[in-house]
Design a protein around this motif. Structure first.
Motif, PDB file in Angstrom:
ATOM      1  N   ASP A 121      11.168 -23.229 -19.446  1.00  0.00           N
ATOM      2  CA  ASP A 121      11.848 -24.083 -19.034  1.00  0.00           C
ATOM      3  C   ASP A 121      13.372 -24.917 -19.344  1.00  0.00           C
ATOM      4  O   ASP A 121      12.945 -24.509 -21.112  1.00  0.00           O
ATOM      5  CB  ASP A 121      11.494 -25.203 -18.428  1.00  0.00           C
ATOM      6  CG  ASP A 121      11.072 -24.915 -17.152  1.00  0.00           C
ATOM      7  OD1 ASP A 121      10.399 -23.322 -16.882  1.00  0.00           O
ATOM      8  OD2 ASP A 121      10.224 -25.549 -16.119  1.00  0.00           O
ATOM      9  N   PHE A 122      14.662 -25.017 -18.928  1.00  0.00           N
ATOM     10  CA  PHE A 122      15.490 -25.684 -19.730  1.00  0.00           C
ATOM     11  C   PHE A 122      16.020 -26.815 -19.415  1.00  0.00           C
ATOM     12  O   PHE A 122      16.030 -26.621 -17.623  1.00  0.00           O
ATOM     13  CB  PHE A 122      16.450 -24.912 -20.858  1.00  0.00           C
ATOM     14  CG  PHE A 122      16.909 -24.043 -19.907  1.00  0.00           C
ATOM     15  CD1 PHE A 122      18.292 -24.243 -19.409  1.00  0.00           C
ATOM     16  CD2 PHE A 122      16.547 -22.332 -19.400  1.00  0.00           C
ATOM     17  CE1 PHE A 122      19.173 -23.136 -18.615  1.00  0.00           C
ATOM     18  CE2 PHE A 122      16.869 -21.590 -19.154  1.00  0.00           C
ATOM     19  CZ  PHE A 122      18.487 -22.297 -18.427  1.00  0.00           C
ATOM     20  N   HIS A 130      16.371 -25.612 -10.251  1.00  0.00           N
ATOM     21  CA  HIS A 130      16.272 -24.086  -9.419  1.00  0.00           C
ATOM     22  C   HIS A 130      15.703 -22.744 -10.673  1.00  0.00           C
ATOM     23  O   HIS A 130      15.063 -23.184 -11.490  1.00  0.00           O
ATOM     24  CB  HIS A 130      17.966 -23.762 -10.135  1.00  0.00           C
ATOM     25  CG  HIS A 130      18.740 -24.318  -9.488  1.00  0.00           C
ATOM     26  ND1 HIS A 130      20.380 -23.564 -10.112  1.00  0.00           N
ATOM     27  CD2 HIS A 130      19.332 -24.624  -8.210  1.00  0.00           C
ATOM     28  CE1 HIS A 130      20.900 -24.589  -9.144  1.00  0.00           C
ATOM     29  NE2 HIS A 130      20.449 -24.630  -8.097  1.00  0.00           N
ATOM     30  N   TYR A 131      15.080 -22.490  -9.585  1.00  0.00           N
ATOM     31  CA  TYR A 131      13.789 -20.852 -10.266  1.00  0.00           C
ATOM     32  C   TYR A 131      14.688 -20.033 -10.631  1.00  0.00           C
ATOM     33  O   TYR A 131      15.705 -19.912  -9.732  1.00  0.00           O
ATOM     34  CB  TYR A 131      12.512 -20.230  -9.347  1.00  0.00           C
ATOM     35  CG  TYR A 131      11.982 -21.339  -9.080  1.00  0.00           C
ATOM     36  CD1 TYR A 131      10.825 -21.237  -9.626  1.00  0.00           C
ATOM     37  CD2 TYR A 131      11.975 -22.821  -8.212  1.00  0.00           C
ATOM     38  CE1 TYR A 131       9.749 -21.810  -9.617  1.00  0.00           C
ATOM     39  CE2 TYR A 131      10.801 -23.310  -8.020  1.00  0.00           C
ATOM     40  CZ  TYR A 131       9.106 -22.827  -8.937  1.00  0.00           C
ATOM     41  OH  TYR A 131       8.532 -23.460  -8.256  1.00  0.00           O
ATOM     42  N   LYS A 186      21.011 -16.210 -12.493  1.00  0.00           N
ATOM     43  CA  LYS A 186      20.596 -15.612 -11.480  1.00  0.00           C
ATOM     44  C   LYS A 186      19.182 -17.091 -10.267  1.00  0.00           C
ATOM     45  O   LYS A 186      18.560 -16.619 -11.615  1.00  0.00           O
ATOM     46  CB  LYS A 186      19.822 -13.806 -10.988  1.00  0.00           C
ATOM     47  CG  LYS A 186      19.776 -13.855  -9.981  1.00  0.00           C
ATOM     48  CD  LYS A 186      19.233 -12.742 -10.547  1.00  0.00           C
ATOM     49  CE  LYS A 186      18.676 -11.964  -9.030  1.00  0.00           C
ATOM     50  NZ  LYS A 186      18.005 -10.496  -9.084  1.00  0.00           N
ATOM     51  N   VAL A 187      20.073 -17.417  -9.831  1.00  0.00           N
ATOM     52  CA  VAL A 187      19.142 -17.999  -9.444  1.00  0.00           C
ATOM     53  C   VAL A 187      18.298 -17.405  -8.494  1.00  0.00           C
ATOM     54  O   VAL A 187      18.545 -16.916  -7.040  1.00  0.00           O
ATOM     55  CB  VAL A 187      19.891 -19.439  -8.941  1.00  0.00           C
ATOM     56  CG1 VAL A 187      19.112 -20.917  -7.914  1.00  0.00           C
ATOM     57  CG2 VAL A 187      20.920 -20.071  -9.672  1.00  0.00           C
ATOM     58  N   ILE A 188      16.587 -17.877  -8.173  1.00  0.00           N
ATOM     59  CA  ILE A 188      16.236 -16.901  -7.199  1.00  0.00           C
ATOM     60  C   ILE A 188      15.561 -17.993  -5.780  1.00  0.00           C
ATOM     61  O   ILE A 188      15.309 -17.511  -5.259  1.00  0.00           O
ATOM     62  CB  ILE A 188      15.061 -16.353  -7.878  1.00  0.00           C
ATOM     63  CG1 ILE A 188      15.606 -15.457  -9.314  1.00  0.00           C
ATOM     64  CG2 ILE A 188      13.611 -15.751  -7.060  1.00  0.00           C
ATOM     65  CD1 ILE A 188      14.559 -15.085  -9.866  1.00  0.00           C
ATOM     66  N   ARG A 189      15.680 -18.730  -6.235  1.00  0.00           N
ATOM     67  CA  ARG A 189      14.774 -20.054  -4.792  1.00  0.00           C
ATOM     68  C   ARG A 189      15.291 -21.370  -5.816  1.00  0.00           C
ATOM     69  O   ARG A 189      15.687 -21.841  -7.201  1.00  0.00           O
ATOM     70  CB  ARG A 189      13.854 -19.962  -5.288  1.00  0.00           C
ATOM     71  CG  ARG A 189      12.975 -21.366  -4.825  1.00  0.00           C
ATOM     72  CD  ARG A 189      11.220 -20.889  -4.644  1.00  0.00           C
ATOM     73  NE  ARG A 189      10.788 -22.178  -4.793  1.00  0.00           N
ATOM     74  CZ  ARG A 189       9.651 -22.253  -4.720  1.00  0.00           C
ATOM     75  NH1 ARG A 189       8.688 -21.784  -5.780  1.00  0.00           N
ATOM     76  NH2 ARG A 189       8.691 -23.289  -4.688  1.00  0.00           N
ATOM     77  N   ASN A 190      16.081 -22.116  -4.797  1.00  0.00           N
ATOM     78  CA  ASN A 190      16.414 -23.855  -4.910  1.00  0.00           C
ATOM     79  C   ASN A 190      16.524 -24.901  -4.243  1.00  0.00           C
ATOM     80  O   ASN A 190      15.897 -24.320  -3.314  1.00  0.00           O
ATOM     81  CB  ASN A 190      18.287 -23.769  -4.073  1.00  0.00           C
ATOM     82  CG  ASN A 190      18.429 -24.686  -4.450  1.00  0.00           C
ATOM     83  OD1 ASN A 190      18.550 -25.488  -5.502  1.00  0.00           O
ATOM     84  ND2 ASN A 190      19.504 -24.663  -3.866  1.00  0.00           N
ATOM     85  N   VAL A 207      16.707 -28.913 -14.331  1.00  0.00           N
ATOM     86  CA  VAL A 207      15.460 -28.149 -14.399  1.00  0.00           C
ATOM     87  C   VAL A 207      16.402 -26.851 -13.832  1.00  0.00           C
ATOM     88  O   VAL A 207      15.824 -26.859 -12.697  1.00  0.00           O
ATOM     89  CB  VAL A 207      14.220 -28.611 -14.920  1.00  0.00           C
ATOM     90  CG1 VAL A 207      13.227 -27.055 -15.217  1.00  0.00           C
ATOM     91  CG2 VAL A 207      14.095 -29.911 -15.292  1.00  0.00           C
ATOM     92  N   LYS A 208      16.230 -25.793 -15.463  1.00  0.00           N
ATOM     93  CA  LYS A 208      15.925 -24.691 -14.643  1.00  0.00           C
ATOM     94  C   LYS A 208      14.620 -24.044 -15.344  1.00  0.00           C
ATOM     95  O   LYS A 208      14.376 -23.813 -16.056  1.00  0.00           O
ATOM     96  CB  LYS A 208      17.462 -23.621 -15.623  1.00  0.00           C
ATOM     97  CG  LYS A 208      18.447 -24.561 -15.290  1.00  0.00           C
ATOM     98  CD  LYS A 208      19.732 -23.890 -13.938  1.00  0.00           C
ATOM     99  CE  LYS A 208      20.979 -24.247 -13.680  1.00  0.00           C
ATOM    100  NZ  LYS A 208      21.420 -22.925 -13.239  1.00  0.00           N
ATOM    101  N   MET A 209      14.247 -23.548 -14.490  1.00  0.00           N
ATOM    102  CA  MET A 209      12.471 -23.257 -14.324  1.00  0.00           C
ATOM    103  C   MET A 209      12.197 -20.991 -14.281  1.00  0.00           C
ATOM    104  O   MET A 209      13.008 -20.754 -12.888  1.00  0.00           O
ATOM    105  CB  MET A 209      12.007 -23.849 -13.023  1.00  0.00           C
ATOM    106  CG  MET A 209      10.399 -23.002 -13.526  1.00  0.00           C
ATOM    107  SD  MET A 209       9.425 -23.483 -12.107  1.00  0.00           S
ATOM    108  CE  MET A 209       9.303 -24.976 -13.405  1.00  0.00           C
ATOM    109  N   ARG A 210      12.116 -20.490 -15.179  1.00  0.00           N
ATOM    110  CA  ARG A 210      12.316 -19.064 -14.978  1.00  0.00           C
ATOM    111  C   ARG A 210      10.569 -18.896 -14.346  1.00  0.00           C
ATOM    112  O   ARG A 210       9.785 -20.167 -14.422  1.00  0.00           O
ATOM    113  CB  ARG A 210      11.337 -18.410 -16.473  1.00  0.00           C
ATOM    114  CG  ARG A 210      13.102 -18.676 -17.566  1.00  0.00           C
ATOM    115  CD  ARG A 210      12.467 -18.271 -18.952  1.00  0.00           C
ATOM    116  NE  ARG A 210      13.898 -18.021 -19.602  1.00  0.00           N
ATOM    117  CZ  ARG A 210      14.322 -18.399 -20.658  1.00  0.00           C
ATOM    118  NH1 ARG A 210      13.917 -19.837 -20.792  1.00  0.00           N
ATOM    119  NH2 ARG A 210      15.453 -18.428 -21.147  1.00  0.00           N
TER     120      ARG A 210
END
Length: 249
Positions: free
Chosen positions: A91-92, A119-120, A128-132, A199-202
């Motif tokens: 993540d970051f 954000h996933y 590219k946001v897959i899930r919010n 956070v942005k989570m892969r």
């Protein structure tokens, strides 16, 4: 206020750069950065060692552990900050002002814990946001409805860990849920929702990598609500169904 940020790593060579840079580029400078490595066999440890030469706020160690929750517990034990946050190696932090905003929120709201949105994102295409995952202001009844804050966005005062403990290692996937139930049920603690993406989570976390893990996660979730005397199987059902709208939004 001093902030301790903790990252647990194991063979994280492909993502550790983005993770660590997001911490080291924060506008808030009173940060202690603790990296706990699980004896990586790729280039992860070399990267951490090289970074630590340029950034004295990095504290790192590498030793065998019993998984991510054990590594995070080790990091929490080392932490000397007033506030503790977790930044997982895949993540970051969403922007360079995240920690400054969180610290100001702690001060202004006299909070014991602050959390926000997550954000996933796609593993390779991080735009590219897959899930919010959008949070909401906490109310005790939300726990029986399967609600929890996005754990990677949760920042806590160190004394919360000192009083209520860390992650229970008997949980392999749901130790974070058990921990959140344990502290959020405490009426004397004040939690504040910060309406900001923190956070942005892969995608590809341990809890949803396979059907076996999903079943194990569900069983552990149910065990956690029983251990904390919150909810029933209905709680787990609502918890899982509520995630669907995060994909739509």
């Amino acid at each position: 206020m001093k902030v301790s940020l903790i990252t647990a790593t194991y063979n994280s060579e492909s993502t550790i750069n983005t993770c660590m840079e997001s911490v080291l580029n924060q506008t808030y400078k009173n940060i202690e950065y603790i990296v706990i490595d699980g004896v990586s066999s790729d280039g992860t440890l070399s990267y951490i060692e090289e970074k630590s030469k340029a950034y004295p706020q990095i504290i790192y160690s590498s030793a065998k552990d019993m998984g991510i929750y054990d590594a995070l517990n080790k990091g929490i034990e080392k932490a000397t900050g007033d506030i503790i946050g977790l930044v997982h190696s895949d993540d970051f932090l969403a922007d360079n002002n995240v920690i400054e905003t969180i610290v100001n929120t702690f001060k202004n709201e006299n909070a014991d814990g602050v959390y926000g949105n997550l954000h996933y994102i796609a593993f390779e295409n991080t735009d590219k946001v897959i899930r919010n995952w959008v949070g909401k202001q906490f109310r005790p009844k939300l726990l029986t409805q399967g609600w929890m804050p996005a754990h990677p966005t949760l920042y806590l005062k160190k004394d919360v860990y000192e009083k209520y403990g860390t992650f229970n290692l008997s949980y392999k996937i749901a130790a974070d849920y058990d921990f959140i139930l344990r502290i959020f049920k405490q009426p004397q603690l004040k939690f504040y929702y910060l309406p900001k993406t923190i956070v942005k989570m892969r995608v590809g976390g341990a809890s949803n990598r396979s059907l076996k893990n999903i079943i194990q996660k569900t069983n552990e979730d149910y065990r956690a609500i029983n251990a904390n005397e919150i909810g029933s199987w209905k709680t787990i059902l609502i918890k899982n169904v509520s995630k669907l709208k995060q994909f739509i939004s």
